[in-house]
Design a protein around this motif. Structure first.
Motif, PDB file in Angstrom:
ATOM      1  N   SER A  39       0.807  -1.213   0.000  1.00 19.93           N
ATOM      2  CA  SER A  39       0.000   0.000   0.000  1.00 19.93           C
ATOM      3  C   SER A  39       0.842   1.266   0.000  1.00 19.93           C
ATOM      4  CB  SER A  39      -0.916   0.018   1.225  1.00 19.93           C
ATOM      5  OG  SER A  39      -0.140  -0.033   2.405  1.00 19.93           O
ATOM      6  N   ALA A  40       1.987   1.229   0.601  1.00 21.63           N
ATOM      7  CA  ALA A  40       2.814   2.429   0.689  1.00 21.63           C
ATOM      8  C   ALA A  40       3.977   2.334  -0.270  1.00 21.63           C
ATOM      9  CB  ALA A  40       3.339   2.600   2.113  1.00 21.63           C
ATOM     10  N   PRO A  41       4.089   3.257  -1.232  1.00 21.01           N
ATOM     11  CA  PRO A  41       5.194   3.203  -2.184  1.00 21.01           C
ATOM     12  C   PRO A  41       6.520   3.433  -1.497  1.00 21.01           C
ATOM     13  CG  PRO A  41       3.981   5.256  -2.400  1.00 21.01           C
ATOM     14  CD  PRO A  41       3.222   4.413  -1.426  1.00 21.01           C
ATOM     15  N   ASN A  42       7.538   2.771  -1.999  1.00 23.14           N
ATOM     16  CA  ASN A  42       8.877   2.925  -1.440  1.00 23.14           C
ATOM     17  C   ASN A  42       9.594   4.017  -2.216  1.00 23.14           C
ATOM     18  OD1 ASN A  42      11.276   2.551  -0.113  1.00 23.14           O
ATOM     19  ND2 ASN A  42      11.877   0.752  -1.298  1.00 23.14           N
ATOM     20  N   TYR A  43       9.446   5.256  -1.756  1.00 25.27           N
ATOM     21  CA  TYR A  43      10.012   6.379  -2.485  1.00 25.27           C
ATOM     22  C   TYR A  43      11.530   6.403  -2.324  1.00 25.27           C
ATOM     23  CZ  TYR A  43       5.231   7.986  -2.524  1.00 25.27           C
ATOM     24  OH  TYR A  43       3.889   8.078  -2.707  1.00 25.27           O
ATOM     25  N   VAL A 226      -0.986   0.097  -9.495  1.00 25.93           N
ATOM     26  CA  VAL A 226       0.348   0.642  -9.221  1.00 25.93           C
ATOM     27  C   VAL A 226       0.302   2.167  -9.268  1.00 25.93           C
ATOM     28  CG1 VAL A 226       2.749   0.740  -9.981  1.00 25.93           C
ATOM     29  CG2 VAL A 226       1.486  -1.418 -10.126  1.00 25.93           C
ATOM     30  N   PHE A 227      -0.404   2.722 -10.250  1.00 26.75           N
ATOM     31  CA  PHE A 227      -0.557   4.171 -10.358  1.00 26.75           C
ATOM     32  C   PHE A 227      -1.237   4.725  -9.114  1.00 26.75           C
ATOM     33  CE2 PHE A 227      -2.477   7.874 -12.942  1.00 26.75           C
ATOM     34  CZ  PHE A 227      -1.349   8.649 -12.740  1.00 26.75           C
ATOM     35  N   ASN A 228      -2.219   4.005  -8.621  1.00 31.62           N
ATOM     36  CA  ASN A 228      -2.918   4.380  -7.405  1.00 31.62           C
ATOM     37  C   ASN A 228      -1.968   4.426  -6.206  1.00 31.62           C
ATOM     38  OD1 ASN A 228      -5.392   4.724  -5.666  1.00 31.62           O
ATOM     39  ND2 ASN A 228      -4.748   2.715  -4.927  1.00 31.62           N
ATOM     40  N   ASN A 229      -0.955   3.572  -6.216  1.00 36.17           N
ATOM     41  CA  ASN A 229      -0.025   3.485  -5.082  1.00 36.17           C
ATOM     42  C   ASN A 229       1.084   4.523  -5.114  1.00 36.17           C
ATOM     43  OD1 ASN A 229      -1.448   1.317  -4.051  1.00 36.17           O
ATOM     44  ND2 ASN A 229      -0.118  -0.220  -4.988  1.00 36.17           N
ATOM     45  N   ILE A 230       1.503   4.952  -6.308  1.00 37.16           N
ATOM     46  CA  ILE A 230       2.679   5.813  -6.388  1.00 37.16           C
ATOM     47  C   ILE A 230       2.350   7.269  -6.684  1.00 37.16           C
ATOM     48  CG2 ILE A 230       4.089   3.864  -7.152  1.00 37.16           C
ATOM     49  CD1 ILE A 230       4.109   5.093  -9.961  1.00 37.16           C
ATOM     50  N   LYS A 235      -6.176   8.299  -6.041  1.00 39.66           N
ATOM     51  CA  LYS A 235      -6.746   8.429  -4.694  1.00 39.66           C
ATOM     52  C   LYS A 235      -7.553   9.709  -4.562  1.00 39.66           C
ATOM     53  CE  LYS A 235      -3.903   5.545  -1.650  1.00 39.66           C
ATOM     54  NZ  LYS A 235      -3.221   4.709  -2.636  1.00 39.66           N
ATOM     55  N   PHE A 236      -7.091  10.781  -5.184  1.00 41.06           N
ATOM     56  CA  PHE A 236      -7.857  12.027  -5.205  1.00 41.06           C
ATOM     57  C   PHE A 236      -9.237  11.787  -5.802  1.00 41.06           C
ATOM     58  CE2 PHE A 236      -9.212  15.366  -8.190  1.00 41.06           C
ATOM     59  CZ  PHE A 236      -9.478  16.412  -7.317  1.00 41.06           C
ATOM     60  N   ALA A 237      -9.281  11.089  -6.918  1.00 39.93           N
ATOM     61  CA  ALA A 237     -10.562  10.801  -7.569  1.00 39.93           C
ATOM     62  C   ALA A 237     -11.451   9.948  -6.676  1.00 39.93           C
ATOM     63  CB  ALA A 237     -10.315  10.097  -8.907  1.00 39.93           C
ATOM     64  N   HIS A 238     -10.863   8.935  -6.052  1.00 40.33           N
ATOM     65  CA  HIS A 238     -11.639   8.015  -5.228  1.00 40.33           C
ATOM     66  C   HIS A 238     -12.212   8.690  -3.992  1.00 40.33           C
ATOM     67  CE1 HIS A 238      -9.516   4.188  -6.969  1.00 40.33           C
ATOM     68  NE2 HIS A 238     -10.310   4.779  -7.829  1.00 40.33           N
ATOM     69  N   PHE A 239     -11.380   9.383  -3.241  1.00 49.45           N
ATOM     70  CA  PHE A 239     -11.826   9.886  -1.945  1.00 49.45           C
ATOM     71  C   PHE A 239     -12.700  11.129  -2.053  1.00 49.45           C
ATOM     72  CE2 PHE A 239      -8.783   6.867  -0.454  1.00 49.45           C
ATOM     73  CZ  PHE A 239      -9.246   6.496   0.798  1.00 49.45           C
ATOM     74  N   THR A 240     -12.463  11.977  -3.036  1.00 49.88           N
ATOM     75  CA  THR A 240     -13.366  13.117  -3.218  1.00 49.88           C
ATOM     76  C   THR A 240     -14.740  12.636  -3.671  1.00 49.88           C
ATOM     77  OG1 THR A 240     -12.477  13.441  -5.450  1.00 49.88           O
ATOM     78  CG2 THR A 240     -11.552  14.793  -3.696  1.00 49.88           C
ATOM     79  N   SER A 241     -14.778  11.636  -4.543  1.00 48.88           N
ATOM     80  CA  SER A 241     -16.060  11.071  -4.986  1.00 48.88           C
ATOM     81  C   SER A 241     -16.764  10.367  -3.833  1.00 48.88           C
ATOM     82  CB  SER A 241     -15.837  10.099  -6.143  1.00 48.88           C
ATOM     83  OG  SER A 241     -15.298  10.755  -7.270  1.00 48.88           O
ATOM     84  N   GLY A 265     -12.545  -2.094  -8.443  1.00 47.90           N
ATOM     85  CA  GLY A 265     -13.316  -1.545  -7.339  1.00 47.90           C
ATOM     86  C   GLY A 265     -12.457  -1.040  -6.198  1.00 47.90           C
ATOM     87  N   LEU A 266     -11.291  -0.476  -6.504  1.00 50.91           N
ATOM     88  CA  LEU A 266     -10.339  -0.086  -5.470  1.00 50.91           C
ATOM     89  C   LEU A 266     -10.875   0.974  -4.515  1.00 50.91           C
ATOM     90  CD1 LEU A 266      -7.052   0.183  -7.598  1.00 50.91           C
ATOM     91  CD2 LEU A 266      -7.766  -1.703  -6.125  1.00 50.91           C
ATOM     92  N   GLN A 267     -11.802   1.815  -4.970  1.00 55.82           N
ATOM     93  CA  GLN A 267     -12.222   2.924  -4.128  1.00 55.82           C
ATOM     94  C   GLN A 267     -13.292   2.555  -3.115  1.00 55.82           C
ATOM     95  OE1 GLN A 267     -14.202   5.210  -7.484  1.00 55.82           O
ATOM     96  NE2 GLN A 267     -15.320   6.083  -5.744  1.00 55.82           N
TER      97      GLN A 267
END
Length: 510
Positions: A39-43, A226-230, A235-241, A265-267
């Protein structure tokens, strides 16, 4: 608590917990056979001096594209300029008005039919000309010779394709594919490589007169996660909706969510978590998930049902292997007393709606309590040159945001660029967008919803606060721009808006 009593998704600092919990439950391997993604990207750590997010100015490629595209169009011979048919109502692209201008008629000693060829000497001349656009000149001064040459060839090729000079386009594409690599150190080289590949597909399709894209949905869904994770965009789209849906479902005991393109169905786990802990008790949730692959839809339904069961929430899932524009209301199991929410996260991977006018007709018949819409700020219609310029600006910005904190050899970055962003570029340029299937597609759904009598529900301050919390999870925070205005929320990189979230309701909502 909201004044009306609705819970806020980030209540009591639970946002990080919800994201972590939902990602842990949503293992990509269980759906598509890929290794699980944390869940947390390794930056990777980078020196601050390498972090391009520190510079709030427009990215260099965007400045350069705007300047040189104008130069290329204005210098086209008159007969080639006239070959580009532009309608009066074409919406200006993200780079501004780019309609071709007629050049002065050349005298008879000039070859009117000969295509004007640009080279690095022409651009070097303009680069040193103090009379050209100052902003564009500053951007060009920072570009290395290799990047300058790549972009010049790419823009030349786009102009050649726009006037059906496929032979010349093919010649330039052969050079580009040898000069630019999707594994390059610079964002510009990677963007050019993917654009060249998409444009090569278009030239081949134009010669053969066919276009039958094959879509590997499993691969796309994994790259999407992967895009959702990094990156914060998904996530902006999911949580604002989710916040808008949560507020619309306040004190409703039977709710029905229709997801236009549900993918994995990630959101929804985050929304389920809050609905299950409402003070007035959880509602009965019915969800209709749409997509093309029934196999993937059924698997998504199993995942969501299992998650809802663990929360003790009454839930049922209905998969529909069609596009919303191909349905009539009798195909949706709508029950009396249900509050309906319709959600669509727009993307350019493929057409997820079908005929837009049929979709709009169905929306009127459903009379939803809320429609949550997240749109990409990219022109999908119009001429090829319109789409090329707008999409080059758009995807250059996204590539730049990824390159600001992920190294060039990062596997997650390449997965997103190759498995997701390139597919979108290819669909826009190679498949040709709406022009290829003959359908009249809406440029912006929010404009059409307003025109068809739907009323906008302003995105709340809670949605704004939630979006800011999302951004705080992704470095570099200062590189992203979050703007609230006209009832919408816009998320972008530096000064370029990339995603716009809005919410709507029917005047006859259930």
């Amino acid at each position: 608590m909201l004044k009306g009593g609705s819970e806020v998704i980030h209540q009591n600092g639970a946002l990080d917990h919800i994201i972590q919990q939902s990602n842990e439950q949503w293992d990509c391997a269980s759906l598509v056979g890929f290794p699980g993604i944390t869940s947390a990207p390794n930056y990777p750590s980078k020196p601050v001096t390498e972090n391009r997010g520190n510079n709030p100015e427009r990215n260099e490629l965007s400045q350069w594209v705007e300047h040189v595209t104008r130069q290329l169009i204005e210098d086209l011979p008159e007969n080639e300029t006239q070959a580009m048919t532009y309608q009066d109502n074409i919406v200006p692209t993200l780079l501004g008005e780019l309609r071709p201008k007629k050049v002065a008629r050349r005298n008879s000693s000039e070859n009117l039919g000969q295509q004007h060829q640009w080279n690095s000497h022409d651009l070097a001349r303009d680069k040193n000309n103090t009379n050209i656009n100052e902003t564009g000149a500053k951007g060009m001064n920072r570009l290395d010779d290799q990047g300058l040459n790549l972009r010049t060839h790419l823009l030349e090729c786009a102009v050649a394709i726009s006037v059906d000079n496929l032979g010349e386009a093919h010649r330039m594409l052969l050079e580009l594919t040898q000069m630019a690599s999707p594994y390059g150190q610079s964002c510009a080289e990677r963007v050019v490589a993917y654009f060249a590949k998409a444009m090569a597909s278009r030239v081949i399709n134009s010669w053969l007169g066919i276009c039958s894209p094959l879509i590997n949905y499993k691969s796309i869904h994994c790259a999407f996660q992967v895009f959702n994770n990094i990156s914060p965009f998904i996530k902006f789209a999911h949580f604002t909706s989710n916040q808008a849906i949560l507020e619309a479902f306040h004190r409703r005991d039977r709710v029905h969510i229709i997801d236009v393109d549900i993918m994995q169905g990630l959101q929804w786990p985050a929304l389920f978590h809050i609905l299950a802990t409402r003070i007035e008790g959880p509602p009965h949730v019915t969800m209709t998930g749409m997509g093309t692959s029934m196999e993937l839809l059924i698997e998504t339904g199993k995942q969501l049902s299992s998650f809802a069961k663990r929360l003790g929430m009454s839930f049922e899932f209905h998969p529909i292997g069609k596009k919303i524009g191909e349905l009539d209301i009798t195909m949706l199991q709508i029950r009396r007393g249900e509050a309906i929410a319709i959600h669509w996260l727009q993307h350019s991977l493929y057409d997820a709606t079908g005929p837009d006018w049929k979709t709009m007709r169905l929306l009127h018949e459903l009379s939803p309590r809320v429609i949550t819409l997240v749109e990409q700020e990219i022109p999908l219609g119009g001429s090829f040159l319109d789409r090329f310029v707008g999409s080059l600006h758009y995807y250059s910005t996204i590539f730049d945001s990824l390159g600001a904190f992920l190294h060039s050899d990062d596997s997650s970055r390449h997965n997103v660029e190759h498995g997701l962003l390139y597919r979108e570029i290819n669909n826009i340029l190679a498949i040709g967008g709406p022009a290829r299937n003959g359908e009249d597609k809406f440029k912006h759904w929010r404009s059409e919803l307003s025109r068809n009598g739907f009323m906008q529900v302003p995105m709340s301050t809670n949605a704004m606060a939630q979006a800011q919390l999302i951004l705080n999870m992704f470095p570099p925070v200062h590189g992203y721009s979050l703007v609230q205005g006209d009832g919408t929320l816009k998320l972008g990189w530096k000064d370029t808006s990339l995603y716009t979230a809005s919410a709507w309701t029917s005047p006859n909502s259930r």
